[in-house]
Design a protein around this motif. Structure first.
Motif, short mmCIF file in Angstrom:
data_model
loop_
_atom_site.label_atom_id
_atom_site.label_comp_id
_atom_site.label_asym_id
_atom_site.label_seq_id
_atom_site.Cartn_x
_atom_site.Cartn_y
_atom_site.Cartn_z
N VAL A 182 -15.34 12.48 5.45
CA VAL A 182 -14.28 13.01 6.32
C VAL A 182 -12.99 12.21 6.12
O VAL A 182 -11.90 12.79 6.01
N LEU A 183 -13.11 10.89 6.03
CA LEU A 183 -11.91 10.07 5.82
C LEU A 183 -11.26 10.40 4.47
O LEU A 183 -10.04 10.42 4.34
N GLN A 184 -12.10 10.67 3.47
CA GLN A 184 -11.56 11.06 2.16
C GLN A 184 -10.84 12.40 2.25
O GLN A 184 -9.81 12.61 1.62
N ASN A 185 -11.40 13.32 3.04
CA ASN A 185 -10.76 14.62 3.27
C ASN A 185 -9.39 14.46 3.90
O ASN A 185 -8.43 15.13 3.51
N VAL A 186 -9.34 13.58 4.89
CA VAL A 186 -8.07 13.32 5.58
C VAL A 186 -7.07 12.80 4.56
O VAL A 186 -5.91 13.21 4.52
N ILE B 287 0.87 -1.18 0.00
CA ILE B 287 0.00 0.00 0.00
C ILE B 287 0.90 1.22 0.00
O ILE B 287 1.74 1.38 0.90
N GLY B 288 0.77 2.04 -1.02
CA GLY B 288 1.67 3.17 -1.19
C GLY B 288 1.27 4.37 -0.36
O GLY B 288 0.14 4.48 0.13
N LYS B 289 2.21 5.28 -0.22
CA LYS B 289 1.97 6.54 0.49
C LYS B 289 0.84 7.30 -0.20
O LYS B 289 0.83 7.41 -1.43
N GLY B 290 -0.10 7.79 0.59
CA GLY B 290 -1.17 8.61 0.04
C GLY B 290 -2.36 7.84 -0.52
O GLY B 290 -3.32 8.44 -0.99
N GLU B 291 -2.33 6.51 -0.45
CA GLU B 291 -3.47 5.73 -0.97
C GLU B 291 -4.64 5.74 0.00
O GLU B 291 -4.47 5.95 1.21
N PHE B 292 -5.83 5.47 -0.56
CA PHE B 292 -7.04 5.21 0.23
C PHE B 292 -7.46 3.80 -0.14
O PHE B 292 -7.75 3.52 -1.30
N PRO C 279 -0.61 12.07 11.63
CA PRO C 279 -0.01 10.77 11.33
C PRO C 279 0.07 10.56 9.82
O PRO C 279 -0.83 10.97 9.09
N PRO C 280 1.14 9.92 9.34
CA PRO C 280 1.21 9.60 7.91
C PRO C 280 0.20 8.52 7.52
O PRO C 280 -0.14 8.39 6.36
N LEU C 281 -0.30 7.78 8.54
CA LEU C 281 -1.17 6.64 8.27
C LEU C 281 -2.36 6.65 9.22
O LEU C 281 -2.19 6.85 10.42
N LEU C 282 -3.56 6.44 8.67
CA LEU C 282 -4.75 6.33 9.50
C LEU C 282 -5.40 4.97 9.26
O LEU C 282 -5.72 4.61 8.12
N GLY D 182 -3.14 14.18 2.46
CA GLY D 182 -1.85 13.48 2.35
C GLY D 182 -1.69 12.23 3.19
O GLY D 182 -0.68 11.54 3.08
N THR D 183 -2.67 11.95 4.06
CA THR D 183 -2.55 10.78 4.93
C THR D 183 -2.98 9.51 4.18
O THR D 183 -4.00 9.52 3.50
N THR D 184 -2.21 8.45 4.33
CA THR D 184 -2.62 7.14 3.81
C THR D 184 -3.74 6.63 4.70
O THR D 184 -3.61 6.66 5.92
N VAL D 185 -4.84 6.17 4.08
CA VAL D 185 -6.01 5.76 4.88
C VAL D 185 -6.39 4.32 4.52
O VAL D 185 -6.51 3.98 3.35
N ILE D 186 -6.55 3.49 5.56
CA ILE D 186 -7.00 2.11 5.36
C ILE D 186 -8.27 1.91 6.17
O ILE D 186 -8.30 2.16 7.37
#
Ligand code: ADP
Ligand code: ADP
Length: 227
Positions: A180-184, A26-31, A157-160, A188-192
């Protein structure tokens, strides 16, 4: 950002194969969504990333470094660099929204003079700047979950990691939380997001990983719920 190489997690005693030879990146900045029936291994995946569980075989890397290299104090520093949101958000009931979010800064030793600006920015990201003095009791469940997200992101955090973040919410509040998670993520935060919520996965399309009995059976770059 996250790299699994042939990761197997077998729980001792019951010998349950919670994850079975899972490899992914999972790369940096992915959702990314993580979907699968109950027991498929979603929480186990999150626990491995947080180093709350150790792989029986294979290697987990976060930000390029194997988690086996993190020990003692460095493990807690690593965990602090990951924001987490769960189904039950556990806000402190006697603290208002602002103080609940500021609490995360207090425990990580951020100087108090930085709190107002950072807490306000986090509450703005989740659309609740106007509710900063409200106690959890006076917020809807969806709003409470958004405060929990603000608390998770206030340390940048770089990762959520979000495990069933809409599990207790009605469809409208669920959509708000997803936005909201998409906004985060856009900041720039990677979101899983581990979820059962088929309608959300199909409405807000993102890369979707599907687990079945611990195996990664699908990795769809355009999303969609295929269970
Ligand atoms: P969910 O589908 O909401 O993830 P689960 O039933 O899979 O619910 O698990 C809920 C929690 O209980 C998880 O945190 C998991 O680690 C723990 N758990 C699940 N199964 C077991 C088990 N057999 N033994 C001990 N803990 C378990
Ligand atoms: P999900 O989050 O997708 O519901 P989990 O990761 O919680 O799945 O669980 C995967 C499998 O591992 C399930 O069979 C569950 O019962 C088992 N499991 C989870 N946690 C534990 C645990 N602490 N001890 C033993 N078995 C567990």
């Amino acid at each position: 950002m996250i790299d699994f190489k042939h990761v197997t997690l077998e729980y001792p005693v019951t010998r349950t194969l919670a994850l079975d030879d899972v490899s992914l990146n999972i790369g940096k900045g992915e959702f990314v969504y993580l979907v699968g029936h109950s027991g498929a291994g979603k929480s186990s995946f999150m626990n491995l990333v947080l180093k709350r569980a150790l792989p029986s075989r294979g290697e987990v890397r976060v930000a390029g470094e194997p988690l086996s290299a993190y020990r003692g104090r460095r493990t807690s520093i690593l965990r602090r660099r990951m924001g987490t949101v769960f189904q039950d958000n556990l806000l402190l009931p006697h603290l208002n929204a602002f103080d609940n979010v500021a609490f995360a800064l207090r425990v990580t030793g951020v100087p108090q003079r930085e709190w107002p600006q950072r807490v306000t920015a986090a509450l703005r990201t989740v659309g609740l700047e106007h509710k900063k003095y409200a106690l959890p009791l006076h917020l809807s469940l969806g709003e409470q979950q958004r405060v929990a997200i603000a608390r998770a992101i206030v340390g940048n955090p770089p990762l959520l990691l979000a495990d069933e973040p809409t599990g207790n919410l009605d469809p409208d509040n669920s959509r708000e939380v997803l936005k909201v998670l998409q906004n985060v993520n856009l900041r720039g935060t990677t979101v899983i997001v581990a979820t059962h919520a088929r309608d959300l996965v199909e409405t807000f399309r993102h890369r979707t990983l599907t687990l079945r009995k611990g195996k990664l059976v699908r990795d769809d770059p355009y999303g969609g719920y295929a269970l």
